[in-house]
Design a protein around this motif. Structure first.
Motif, mmCIF file in Angstrom:
data_model
loop_
_atom_site.group_PDB
_atom_site.id
_atom_site.type_symbol
_atom_site.label_atom_id
_atom_site.label_comp_id
_atom_site.label_asym_id
_atom_site.label_seq_id
_atom_site.Cartn_x
_atom_site.Cartn_y
_atom_site.Cartn_z
ATOM 1 N N ASN A 1 3.375 1.732 -2.593
ATOM 2 C CA ASN A 1 3.601 0.547 -3.415
ATOM 3 C C ASN A 1 5.101 0.404 -3.636
ATOM 4 N N GLU A 2 5.700 -0.562 -2.947
ATOM 5 C CA GLU A 2 7.139 -0.791 -3.077
ATOM 6 C C GLU A 2 7.353 -2.153 -3.722
ATOM 7 N N GLU A 3 7.594 -2.114 -5.034
ATOM 8 C CA GLU A 3 7.835 -3.331 -5.804
ATOM 9 C C GLU A 3 6.720 -4.351 -5.588
ATOM 10 N N GLY A 4 5.481 -3.867 -5.669
ATOM 11 C CA GLY A 4 4.338 -4.761 -5.560
ATOM 12 C C GLY A 4 3.860 -5.016 -4.142
ATOM 13 N N GLN A 5 4.659 -4.596 -3.153
ATOM 14 C CA GLN A 5 4.251 -4.755 -1.755
ATOM 15 C C GLN A 5 3.647 -3.445 -1.266
ATOM 16 N N LEU A 6 2.452 -3.512 -0.676
ATOM 17 C CA LEU A 6 1.823 -2.311 -0.132
ATOM 18 C C LEU A 6 2.224 -2.141 1.329
ATOM 19 N N ARG A 7 2.743 -0.959 1.645
ATOM 20 C CA ARG A 7 3.140 -0.679 3.021
ATOM 21 C C ARG A 7 2.372 0.546 3.504
ATOM 22 N N ARG A 8 1.545 0.356 4.509
ATOM 23 C CA ARG A 8 0.761 1.470 5.030
ATOM 24 C C ARG A 8 1.668 2.545 5.631
ATOM 25 N N GLN A 9 1.225 3.784 5.491
ATOM 26 C CA GLN A 9 1.926 4.942 6.065
ATOM 27 C C GLN A 9 0.952 5.586 7.066
ATOM 28 N N PRO A 10 0.843 5.027 8.271
ATOM 29 C CA PRO A 10 -0.244 5.424 9.174
ATOM 30 C C PRO A 10 -0.189 6.873 9.637
ATOM 31 N N VAL A 11 0.986 7.517 9.545
ATOM 32 C CA VAL A 11 1.044 8.924 9.969
ATOM 33 C C VAL A 11 0.618 9.881 8.857
ATOM 34 N N GLU B 1 -7.407 2.443 1.945
ATOM 35 C CA GLU B 1 -5.994 2.714 1.656
ATOM 36 C C GLU B 1 -5.900 3.446 0.317
ATOM 37 N N VAL B 2 -5.028 4.433 0.263
ATOM 38 C CA VAL B 2 -4.807 5.189 -0.971
ATOM 39 C C VAL B 2 -3.361 4.941 -1.395
ATOM 40 N N VAL B 3 -3.190 4.335 -2.563
ATOM 41 C CA VAL B 3 -1.862 3.867 -2.975
ATOM 42 C C VAL B 3 -1.096 4.973 -3.702
ATOM 43 N N PHE B 4 0.126 5.193 -3.238
ATOM 44 C CA PHE B 4 1.068 6.119 -3.873
ATOM 45 C C PHE B 4 2.263 5.308 -4.363
ATOM 46 N N ASP B 5 2.863 5.758 -5.466
ATOM 47 C CA ASP B 5 3.886 4.946 -6.128
ATOM 48 C C ASP B 5 5.309 5.491 -6.052
ATOM 49 N N GLU B 6 5.510 6.635 -5.384
ATOM 50 C CA GLU B 6 6.846 7.236 -5.346
ATOM 51 C C GLU B 6 7.417 7.198 -3.927
#
Length: 203
Positions: free
Chosen positions: A136-146, A180-185
């Motif tokens: 979660n980057e400033e409200g935008q979700l960016r997948r981390q496929p690796v 998707e599992v959301v991480f915030d850091e």
């Protein structure tokens, strides 16, 4: 969540450190062997992943002896010509002896200590075949496929996909039940694609 509370038993999960890339953005060096705080990057990832899973392996295509010296099995891509992260994933799926495989890249040494527990909880809760980290980057979700947990029974699907000449992770995962599992850091997922990024990590 501790390992004993995990939704999927820890011994049912094999961990795979992906270290098979070309390192092209770092001048073609073997990224996993670059020194970070006195240890190869891949060893940082391995030591961080090992307590979160039952078994650990490394996917690598060069300097295999250096990776084998880290004390775990090392598997090269079963497909030639650096076919990207899916080829490393296939190596893991073919060699894992467990029901689940989780992957992390060799160049992100600070990924969360509860990464696998959180992916496992979401996969179990949603009856998913794949659980993928998303940032979660400033409200935008960016997948981390690796950063991905998946059922090893998906191996045949991935073989067929790669043999059809496909290479894109998201096109393959879209064929399966995914959560998707959301991480915030963002700092937890900081990686070293370039020499400058490696220097920043070392600060």
């Amino acid at each position: 969540m501790s390992a004993t509370d995990m939704a999927i038993p820890i011994e049912s999960i094999t961990g795979l450190v992906l270290a098979g890339g070309r390192g092209s953005r770092m001048g073609g060096v073997d990224k996993g062997l670059q020194s970070h705080l006195g240890m190869p990057l891949a060893l940082h990832a391995l030591l961080r992943l090992a307590p979160q899973v039952g078994e650990v392996m490394i996917s690598a295509n060069r300097n295999l002896a250096a990776y084998e010296a880290m004390g775990v099995p090392v598997w090269p891509d079963p497909i030639e010509d650096y076919a990207g992260p899916l080829a490393g994933l296939l190596a893991g799926l073919e060699h894992a002896q467990t029901e689940w495989l989780v992957t992390v890249p060799c160049d992100s040494p600070n990924f969360p200590l509860d990464l696998v527990a959180r992916l496992a909880a979401a996969a179990a809760e949603q009856d998913a075949e794949i659980a993928m980290a998303a940032l979660n980057e400033e409200g935008q979700l960016r997948r981390q496929p690796v950063f991905c947990l998946l059922r090893t029974s998906l191996v045949e699907s991935l073989v067929a996909f790669l043999h059809a000449g496909e290479r894109k992770v998201d096109r393959w995962t879209a064929r399966h039940r995914m959560v998707e599992v959301v991480f915030d850091e963002p700092a937890d997922f900081a990686n070293a694609n370039t020499t400058d990024e490696l220097r920043q990590l070392q600060r």
